[in-house]
Design a protein around this motif. Structure first.
Motif, PDB file in Angstrom:
ATOM      1  N   ASP A 117      -6.658   4.847 -11.887  1.00  0.00           N
ATOM      2  CA  ASP A 117      -7.527   4.077 -10.612  1.00  0.00           C
ATOM      3  C   ASP A 117      -7.080   2.904 -10.559  1.00  0.00           C
ATOM      4  OD1 ASP A 117      -9.083   6.205  -9.656  1.00  0.00           O
ATOM      5  OD2 ASP A 117     -10.710   5.769 -10.651  1.00  0.00           O
ATOM      6  N   ASN A 118      -6.738   2.207 -11.938  1.00  0.00           N
ATOM      7  CA  ASN A 118      -6.383   0.721 -11.885  1.00  0.00           C
ATOM      8  C   ASN A 118      -4.823   0.742 -11.258  1.00  0.00           C
ATOM      9  OD1 ASN A 118      -8.107   0.290 -14.754  1.00  0.00           O
ATOM     10  ND2 ASN A 118      -8.856   0.094 -12.886  1.00  0.00           N
ATOM     11  N   LEU A 119      -4.050   1.728 -11.553  1.00  0.00           N
ATOM     12  CA  LEU A 119      -2.885   1.608 -11.118  1.00  0.00           C
ATOM     13  C   LEU A 119      -2.856   1.953  -9.541  1.00  0.00           C
ATOM     14  CD1 LEU A 119      -0.871   3.960 -13.849  1.00  0.00           C
ATOM     15  CD2 LEU A 119      -0.763   1.369 -13.596  1.00  0.00           C
ATOM     16  N   SER A 120      -3.504   2.965  -9.209  1.00  0.00           N
ATOM     17  CA  SER A 120      -3.923   2.924  -7.728  1.00  0.00           C
ATOM     18  C   SER A 120      -4.196   1.754  -7.012  1.00  0.00           C
ATOM     19  CB  SER A 120      -4.774   4.101  -7.286  1.00  0.00           C
ATOM     20  OG  SER A 120      -4.267   5.176  -7.889  1.00  0.00           O
ATOM     21  N   SER A 121      -5.177   0.895  -7.801  1.00  0.00           N
ATOM     22  CA  SER A 121      -5.548  -0.338  -7.124  1.00  0.00           C
ATOM     23  C   SER A 121      -4.380  -1.534  -7.053  1.00  0.00           C
ATOM     24  CB  SER A 121      -6.593  -0.876  -7.999  1.00  0.00           C
ATOM     25  OG  SER A 121      -7.042  -2.092  -7.421  1.00  0.00           O
ATOM     26  N   VAL A 122      -3.631  -1.470  -8.000  1.00  0.00           N
ATOM     27  CA  VAL A 122      -2.620  -2.651  -8.004  1.00  0.00           C
ATOM     28  C   VAL A 122      -1.507  -2.109  -6.962  1.00  0.00           C
ATOM     29  CG1 VAL A 122      -0.876  -1.615  -9.865  1.00  0.00           C
ATOM     30  CG2 VAL A 122      -1.131  -4.238  -9.431  1.00  0.00           C
ATOM     31  N   GLU A 123      -1.305  -0.802  -6.923  1.00  0.00           N
ATOM     32  CA  GLU A 123      -0.247  -0.059  -5.863  1.00  0.00           C
ATOM     33  C   GLU A 123      -0.668  -0.433  -4.377  1.00  0.00           C
ATOM     34  OE1 GLU A 123      -0.336   3.780  -6.582  1.00  0.00           O
ATOM     35  OE2 GLU A 123       1.068   3.589  -8.469  1.00  0.00           O
ATOM     36  N   PHE A 124      -2.198  -0.516  -4.198  1.00  0.00           N
ATOM     37  CA  PHE A 124      -2.566  -0.699  -2.747  1.00  0.00           C
ATOM     38  C   PHE A 124      -2.336  -2.289  -2.647  1.00  0.00           C
ATOM     39  CE2 PHE A 124      -6.292  -2.895  -0.751  1.00  0.00           C
ATOM     40  CZ  PHE A 124      -5.898  -2.583   0.458  1.00  0.00           C
ATOM     41  N   GLN A 125      -2.494  -3.014  -3.803  1.00  0.00           N
ATOM     42  CA  GLN A 125      -2.658  -4.618  -3.431  1.00  0.00           C
ATOM     43  C   GLN A 125      -1.211  -5.045  -3.222  1.00  0.00           C
ATOM     44  OE1 GLN A 125      -4.158  -6.544  -6.938  1.00  0.00           O
ATOM     45  NE2 GLN A 125      -3.520  -8.694  -6.448  1.00  0.00           N
ATOM     46  N   ALA A 126      -0.221  -4.222  -3.943  1.00  0.00           N
ATOM     47  CA  ALA A 126       1.187  -4.647  -3.591  1.00  0.00           C
ATOM     48  C   ALA A 126       1.511  -4.367  -2.302  1.00  0.00           C
ATOM     49  CB  ALA A 126       2.169  -4.102  -4.622  1.00  0.00           C
ATOM     50  N   ARG A 127       1.165  -3.011  -1.791  1.00  0.00           N
ATOM     51  CA  ARG A 127       1.493  -2.774  -0.459  1.00  0.00           C
ATOM     52  C   ARG A 127       0.767  -3.684   0.504  1.00  0.00           C
ATOM     53  NH1 ARG A 127      -0.763   1.930  -1.117  1.00  0.00           N
ATOM     54  NH2 ARG A 127      -2.646   1.706   0.066  1.00  0.00           N
ATOM     55  N   ARG A 128      -0.385  -3.768   0.179  1.00  0.00           N
ATOM     56  CA  ARG A 128      -1.186  -4.981   1.418  1.00  0.00           C
ATOM     57  C   ARG A 128      -0.194  -6.363   1.223  1.00  0.00           C
ATOM     58  NH1 ARG A 128      -6.494  -8.234   1.395  1.00  0.00           N
ATOM     59  NH2 ARG A 128      -7.032  -8.033   3.627  1.00  0.00           N
ATOM     60  N   ALA A 129       0.046  -6.907   0.307  1.00  0.00           N
ATOM     61  CA  ALA A 129       0.823  -7.927   0.296  1.00  0.00           C
ATOM     62  C   ALA A 129       2.392  -8.118   1.120  1.00  0.00           C
ATOM     63  CB  ALA A 129       0.933  -8.341  -1.317  1.00  0.00           C
ATOM     64  N   VAL A 130       2.840  -6.957   0.625  1.00  0.00           N
ATOM     65  CA  VAL A 130       4.249  -6.761   1.498  1.00  0.00           C
ATOM     66  C   VAL A 130       3.824  -6.364   2.973  1.00  0.00           C
ATOM     67  CG1 VAL A 130       5.997  -5.081   1.495  1.00  0.00           C
ATOM     68  CG2 VAL A 130       5.363  -5.733  -0.675  1.00  0.00           C
ATOM     69  N   GLU A 131       2.925  -5.728   3.274  1.00  0.00           N
ATOM     70  CA  GLU A 131       2.568  -5.723   4.876  1.00  0.00           C
ATOM     71  C   GLU A 131       2.424  -6.918   5.421  1.00  0.00           C
ATOM     72  OE1 GLU A 131      -0.349  -2.528   4.865  1.00  0.00           O
ATOM     73  OE2 GLU A 131       1.111  -0.836   4.485  1.00  0.00           O
ATOM     74  N   ILE A 132       1.482  -7.606   5.006  1.00  0.00           N
ATOM     75  CA  ILE A 132       0.952  -8.884   5.269  1.00  0.00           C
ATOM     76  C   ILE A 132       2.155 -10.009   5.406  1.00  0.00           C
ATOM     77  CG2 ILE A 132      -0.461 -10.996   5.102  1.00  0.00           C
ATOM     78  CD1 ILE A 132      -2.452  -8.853   4.162  1.00  0.00           C
ATOM     79  N   GLY A 133       2.754  -9.855   4.189  1.00  0.00           N
ATOM     80  CA  GLY A 133       3.917 -10.857   4.065  1.00  0.00           C
ATOM     81  C   GLY A 133       5.169 -10.561   5.084  1.00  0.00           C
ATOM     82  N   SER A 134       5.425  -9.283   5.305  1.00  0.00           N
ATOM     83  CA  SER A 134       6.385  -9.052   6.236  1.00  0.00           C
ATOM     84  C   SER A 134       5.999  -9.313   7.531  1.00  0.00           C
ATOM     85  CB  SER A 134       6.743  -7.400   6.276  1.00  0.00           C
ATOM     86  OG  SER A 134       7.234  -6.970   4.944  1.00  0.00           O
ATOM     87  N   ALA A 135       4.695  -9.193   7.931  1.00  0.00           N
ATOM     88  CA  ALA A 135       4.139  -9.408   9.417  1.00  0.00           C
ATOM     89  C   ALA A 135       4.396 -11.024   9.625  1.00  0.00           C
ATOM     90  CB  ALA A 135       2.783  -8.855   9.608  1.00  0.00           C
ATOM     91  N   LEU A 136       3.788 -11.700   8.494  1.00  0.00           N
ATOM     92  CA  LEU A 136       4.033 -13.349   8.695  1.00  0.00           C
ATOM     93  C   LEU A 136       5.451 -13.822   8.869  1.00  0.00           C
ATOM     94  CD1 LEU A 136       1.395 -14.124   5.992  1.00  0.00           C
ATOM     95  CD2 LEU A 136       1.065 -14.401   8.630  1.00  0.00           C
ATOM     96  N   LYS A 137       6.214 -13.244   7.968  1.00  0.00           N
ATOM     97  CA  LYS A 137       7.808 -13.418   8.102  1.00  0.00           C
ATOM     98  C   LYS A 137       8.209 -13.470   9.596  1.00  0.00           C
ATOM     99  CE  LYS A 137      11.930 -13.599   5.862  1.00  0.00           C
ATOM    100  NZ  LYS A 137      12.958 -12.983   4.661  1.00  0.00           N
ATOM    101  N   ARG A 138       7.681 -12.185  10.210  1.00  0.00           N
ATOM    102  CA  ARG A 138       8.292 -11.973  11.446  1.00  0.00           C
ATOM    103  C   ARG A 138       7.679 -13.041  12.541  1.00  0.00           C
ATOM    104  NH1 ARG A 138       7.320  -6.505   9.965  1.00  0.00           N
ATOM    105  NH2 ARG A 138       5.467  -6.503  11.021  1.00  0.00           N
ATOM    106  N   GLY A 139       6.494 -13.375  12.226  1.00  0.00           N
ATOM    107  CA  GLY A 139       5.802 -14.259  13.214  1.00  0.00           C
ATOM    108  C   GLY A 139       6.378 -15.644  12.999  1.00  0.00           C
ATOM    109  N   PHE A 140       6.839 -16.161  11.946  1.00  0.00           N
ATOM    110  CA  PHE A 140       7.292 -17.428  11.649  1.00  0.00           C
ATOM    111  C   PHE A 140       8.614 -17.424  12.306  1.00  0.00           C
ATOM    112  CE2 PHE A 140       4.757 -17.647   7.437  1.00  0.00           C
ATOM    113  CZ  PHE A 140       3.552 -18.391   8.382  1.00  0.00           C
ATOM    114  N   GLU A 141       9.439 -16.563  12.085  1.00  0.00           N
ATOM    115  CA  GLU A 141      10.713 -16.200  12.604  1.00  0.00           C
ATOM    116  C   GLU A 141      10.844 -16.200  14.164  1.00  0.00           C
ATOM    117  OE1 GLU A 141      12.785 -14.045   8.762  1.00  0.00           O
ATOM    118  OE2 GLU A 141      12.381 -12.995  10.695  1.00  0.00           O
ATOM    119  N   ALA A 142       9.640 -15.792  14.850  1.00  0.00           N
ATOM    120  CA  ALA A 142       9.708 -15.579  16.144  1.00  0.00           C
ATOM    121  C   ALA A 142       9.192 -17.003  16.924  1.00  0.00           C
ATOM    122  CB  ALA A 142       8.892 -14.479  16.558  1.00  0.00           C
ATOM    123  N   ALA A 143       8.402 -17.806  15.755  1.00  0.00           N
ATOM    124  CA  ALA A 143       7.812 -18.941  16.570  1.00  0.00           C
ATOM    125  C   ALA A 143       8.939 -20.144  16.796  1.00  0.00           C
ATOM    126  CB  ALA A 143       6.900 -19.423  15.420  1.00  0.00           C
TER     127      ALA A 143
END
Length: 206
Positions: free
Chosen positions: A180-206
């Protein structure tokens, strides 16, 4: 292009197992490149050698590269993993973070997406306070802190429930991380990447 660095310290393998899971999840989440990196060991070699699980883990991970300041500058998303030491990050990780003054002064850590995960030997062993202590640095960086929150069903699993950052309880046993803890850190990493990717696209488009 989203670059991810998973930077950790682990003496007997628990945080290392979480770091590996985070790195694999970041790749699956679409990161263009993921670097799994450890920080330098500060304990004397004689001390490490005197502890069999510690020595075994050091030998098993000797080929993992050590993190550098260049890795921090390169990464868009940073995931930090540490055991707790009296409710604080391990000295090895803190020492590495304390070398970042030059990058901070140049503004090169602004808007990095950052998230942290931890391991303790006992329940209530300082998990949340360790993540909060790390966050103090990230506020100064101007980074964007992304916690796992309760943003996925895995966070409601009996062994999880830590919205600050994925955490495990080792019971002083090496490489002892619940699924369960491994699943939690997997979700945390996925969420960070998804948000990081979206923010980077937004910064590059600004």
């Amino acid at each position: 292009m989203t670059n991810v660095a998973v930077i950790y310290y682990s003496s007997t393998g628990n945080v290392y197992e979480m770091a590996k899971a985070a790195a694999a999840s970041a790749e699956k989440a679409g990161a263009d490149e993921v670097r799994l990196l450890k920080v330098a060991e500060l304990a004397p070699a004689s001390v490490v050698a005197s502890n069999e699980p510690w020595a075994a883990h050091a030998a098993a991970t000797q080929d993992i590269p050590e993190a550098t300041l260049a890795d921090l500058e390169w990464a868009d998303v940073l995931l930090f993993g540490t055991p707790t030491r009296y409710g604080l990050p391990a000295a090895q990780l803190k020492q590495f973070i304390d070398t970042t003054g030059g990058l901070w002064f140049q503004g090169k850590l602004i808007n990095k997406v950052v998230s942290s995960f931890v391991s303790t030997s006992t329940t209530h062993g300082g998990q949340e306070s360790t993540v909060l202590a790390l966050n103090n640095t990230f506020y100064h960086w101007g980074a964007i802190i992304v916690p796992p929150g309760f943003a996925d069903p895995v966070q409601f699993a009996e062994a999880n429930g830590n919205p600050y950052g994925a955490s495990s309880v080792s019971g002083n046993n090496p490489s002892n991380v619940a699924e369960d803890n491994l699943s939690s850190v997997e979700f945390q990493a996925r969420r960070a990447v998804e948000i990081g990717s979206a923010l980077k696209r937004g910064f590059e488009a600004a």
